[in-house]
Write a protein that holds these residues in place. Structure first.
Motif, PDB file in Angstrom:
ATOM      1  N   GLY A 108      -3.795 -12.515   4.819  1.00 57.03           N
ATOM      2  CA  GLY A 108      -5.124 -11.891   4.855  1.00 57.03           C
ATOM      3  C   GLY A 108      -6.123 -12.671   4.022  1.00 57.03           C
ATOM      4  O   GLY A 108      -6.804 -12.119   3.157  1.00 57.03           O
ATOM      5  N   PRO A 130      -5.459 -12.714  10.937  1.00 53.25           N
ATOM      6  CA  PRO A 130      -5.581 -12.371  12.364  1.00 53.25           C
ATOM      7  C   PRO A 130      -7.024 -12.237  12.860  1.00 53.25           C
ATOM      8  O   PRO A 130      -7.263 -12.346  14.073  1.00 53.25           O
ATOM      9  N   PHE A 150       0.609 -11.458   9.851  1.00 55.37           N
ATOM     10  CA  PHE A 150       1.817 -11.817   9.104  1.00 55.37           C
ATOM     11  C   PHE A 150       2.828 -10.700   9.290  1.00 55.37           C
ATOM     12  O   PHE A 150       2.515  -9.524   9.082  1.00 55.37           O
ATOM     13  N   THR A 173      -4.801  -6.314   1.359  1.00 56.67           N
ATOM     14  CA  THR A 173      -4.248  -6.543   2.692  1.00 56.67           C
ATOM     15  C   THR A 173      -2.910  -5.830   2.874  1.00 56.67           C
ATOM     16  O   THR A 173      -2.691  -5.181   3.901  1.00 56.67           O
ATOM     17  N   HIS A 176      -2.939  -2.444   4.001  1.00 50.19           N
ATOM     18  CA  HIS A 176      -3.480  -2.259   5.357  1.00 50.19           C
ATOM     19  C   HIS A 176      -2.382  -2.300   6.431  1.00 50.19           C
ATOM     20  O   HIS A 176      -2.676  -2.199   7.623  1.00 50.19           O
ATOM     21  N   TYR A 179       3.432  -1.582   9.192  1.00 51.16           N
ATOM     22  CA  TYR A 179       4.760  -2.192   9.450  1.00 51.16           C
ATOM     23  C   TYR A 179       5.158  -3.035   8.238  1.00 51.16           C
ATOM     24  O   TYR A 179       5.571  -4.184   8.374  1.00 51.16           O
TER      25      TYR A 179
HETATM   26  N1  SAM Z   1      -8.072 -10.858   0.856  1.00 52.12           N
HETATM   27  C1  SAM Z   1      -9.440 -10.546   1.147  1.00 52.12           C
HETATM   28  C2  SAM Z   1     -10.076  -9.783   0.012  1.00 52.12           C
HETATM   29  O1  SAM Z   1      -9.392  -9.262  -0.846  1.00 52.12           O
HETATM   30  O2  SAM Z   1     -11.304  -9.682   0.009  1.00 52.12           O
HETATM   31  C3  SAM Z   1      -9.561  -9.795   2.468  1.00 52.12           C
HETATM   32  C4  SAM Z   1      -9.315  -8.338   2.451  1.00 52.12           C
HETATM   33  S1  SAM Z   1      -9.706  -7.544   3.983  1.00 52.12           S
HETATM   34  C5  SAM Z   1     -10.080  -5.941   3.418  1.00 52.12           C
HETATM   35  C6  SAM Z   1      -8.140  -7.381   4.779  1.00 52.12           C
HETATM   36  C7  SAM Z   1      -7.787  -8.601   5.590  1.00 52.12           C
HETATM   37  O3  SAM Z   1      -6.419  -8.501   6.014  1.00 52.12           O
HETATM   38  C8  SAM Z   1      -8.608  -8.764   6.836  1.00 52.12           C
HETATM   39  O4  SAM Z   1      -9.234 -10.013   6.823  1.00 52.12           O
HETATM   40  C9  SAM Z   1      -7.595  -8.582   7.972  1.00 52.12           C
HETATM   41  O5  SAM Z   1      -7.905  -9.338   9.117  1.00 52.12           O
HETATM   42  C10 SAM Z   1      -6.316  -9.026   7.315  1.00 52.12           C
HETATM   43  N2  SAM Z   1      -5.044  -8.505   7.877  1.00 52.12           N
HETATM   44  C11 SAM Z   1      -4.774  -7.296   8.409  1.00 52.12           C
HETATM   45  N3  SAM Z   1      -3.488  -7.228   8.802  1.00 52.12           N
HETATM   46  C12 SAM Z   1      -2.913  -8.417   8.496  1.00 52.12           C
HETATM   47  C13 SAM Z   1      -1.610  -8.984   8.663  1.00 52.12           C
HETATM   48  N4  SAM Z   1      -0.601  -8.291   9.198  1.00 52.12           N
HETATM   49  N5  SAM Z   1      -1.397 -10.257   8.254  1.00 52.12           N
HETATM   50  C14 SAM Z   1      -2.405 -10.992   7.689  1.00 52.12           C
HETATM   51  N6  SAM Z   1      -3.655 -10.507   7.506  1.00 52.12           N
HETATM   52  C15 SAM Z   1      -3.908  -9.237   7.908  1.00 52.12           C
END
Ligand code: SAM
Ligand code: TMP
Ligand code: ZN
Length: 409
Positions: A108, A130, A150, A173, A176, A179
């Motif tokens: 993320g 993603p 991921f 992340t 979020h 899974y």
């Molecule tokens: N790391 C940054 C920050 O702290 O500001 C971004 C946080 S943002 C709220 C969450 C990010 O996680 C998004 O850019 C989203 O696309 C990504 N994300 C969601 N599911 C994910 C996954 N399974 N693997 C990698 N990234 C993911």
């Protein structure tokens, strides 16, 4: 009475403790001319797992609906957060990334706010992201990005192509990802035997203590504690070896996991665990009291906004945050109470807020003319925003805050 679901971490029974009702996708800002009848809604409710104490949402929103080409959250939008991530990058360079050809994977990475400093320092890195739009912004900064979610299969592909990672990092992340078992299996496979998995997310203890209920929305599936993270780590052959409280985003914890037995856990882990137990964080009664506090804020905030409207005062929102979807939809705050919301994110401007359809405008519109009151939805950036908007206060304007209670300052 109480609704139940199955814990996404341990399979135990999750008991619901608060229902926020029908909510839209928190980051689905509506473009002009879009069909307002087509908005996606789901039931936002939170529960506590009776077995592992993980607090989680009762219903999951499919990931492709939230994280896609047009995901509008740009991590670099806050100067304070840029400093925060640069500080961490420097610390990792001095501690975990000192070996020969170290390798870091960020889950993320968004627009590259953290990896930028490491890429510039020549460290071998990979961002996994993603959401295509923000991933492109990271790539433009010279960061290597893989556009995917991921999970275990991704981790194994990265391992095959690049070898073990010395550091796997995720900010805002991991919480979020429903899974999460697949993610942790992937982390356990990809991590070097001497490596660490570092992640930081909103802390349940801060949410409960400050009644910051707007941290709860579709994207935030889990609300971690030392106890629940420790149990989750152990189930994947990992161990919680350090915790650090962070002042960002209204209160977070940075957790460090390592392969079980590879490092001595710091005293901070046991200390914070004892604090959580003293606060009753794993108990339904504590979380039900939190729910009662949420209802009190709803009552106070709607009463204040209605009074100001009836007195002919102008009220504008500041920060079209994902968090504000929970507040506006729970409280029924539409354009009749808050005429518009200003936000610095270009992809949110000119659109309508999800569910409540308040227009989003630029920060420049804030001063044309200044309103009587500004409802600070981005309260976690209060210091930065209030300093930037000092002229508003000089002109007699007042801020409305609603966390930890409804106040005019
Ligand atoms: N790391 C940054 C920050 O702290 O500001 C971004 C946080 S943002 C709220 C969450 C990010 O996680 C998004 O850019 C989203 O696309 C990504 N994300 C969601 N599911 C994910 C996954 N399974 N693997 C990698 N990234 C993911
Ligand atoms: P966040 O609370 O999830 O970090 O979102 C903050 C939102 O507030 C984001 O949409 C950007 C916006 N914002 C401004 O409009 N002006 C600012 O000075 C800051 C820091 C954020
Ligand atoms: Zn559980």
């Amino acid at each position: 009475m109480s609704n139940t679901s199955q814990c996404r971490v341990c399979g135990g029974t999750v008991h619901e403790f608060f229902d926020f009702g029908r909510q839209p996708l928190s980051d689905a800002f509506l473009a002009p001319g879009s069909d307002l009848g087509q908005e996606f809604f789901f039931r936002l409710a939170t529960g506590l797992c009776e077995a592992c104490t993980m607090v989680q949402l009762m219903e999951e929103v499919p990931r492709d609906r939230m994280f896609h080409e047009e995901y509008p959250y740009y991590s670099s939008g806050s100067a304070y957060m840029r400093d925060h991530f640069e500080g961490l990058a420097k610390r990792l360079l001095a501690t975990e990334l000192t070996g020969e050809d170290p390798f870091i994977v960020e889950v993320g990475c968004n627009d590259g706010v953290m990896l930028r400093a490491l890429a510039e320092a020549g460290v071998r890195h990979l961002g996994v992201e993603p959401s295509g739009g923000v991933a492109d912004l990271a790539a433009e900064k010279g960061i290597r990005v893989r556009k995917s979610f991921f999970e275990e299969s991704t981790a194994k592909e990265i391992l095959a192509a690049e070898g073990h990672a010395d550091v796997i990092y995720a900010a805002n992340t991991l919480c979020h990802i429903p899974y999460i078992g697949s993610v942790l299996s992937g982390v356990a496979a990809l991590l070097a035997p001497t490596g660490v998995f570092v992640f930081e997310d909103p802390y349940l203890s801060d949410i409960v203590e400050r009644t910051s209920f707007d941290q709860i929305y579709d994207e935030h599936f889990f609300f971690f504690t030392v106890r629940s993270v420790g149990a989750m780590a152990a189930a994947h052959g990992l161990e919680l070896v350090d915790v650090e409280r962070l002042p960002v985003h209204g209160g977070e914890v940075r957790y460090t996991l390592a392969p079980a037995g590879s490092r001595q856990p710091s005293a901070a882990v046991a200390e914070l665990l004892a604090e959580e137990d003293a606060r009753g964080l794993g108990e339904t009664a504590t979380l039900r009291r939190f729910g009662e506090n949420v209802l009190k804020i709803r009552e106070d905030l709607t009463a204040l906004l209605r009074r100001l409207r009836d007195e002919g005062r102008s009220v504008v929102g500041y920060g079209a945050t994902a968090k504000s979807a929970t507040v506006t939809n729970l409280c029924g705050i539409g354009p009749d109470l808050v005429s518009f919301v200003c936000d610095s994110t270009p992809t949110k401007q000119g659109r309508l807020t999800p569910g409540t359809h308040i227009p989003v405008r630029t920060p420049e519109d804030f001063a044309r003319p200044y309103p009587d009151y500004a409802l600070l939805f981005a309260w976690n950036h209060a210091e930065e925003i209030m300093a930037k908007e000092q002229e508003f206060r000089d002109a007699g304007g007042k801020w409305i805050l609603y966390v930890p209670d409804v106040r005019i300052v």
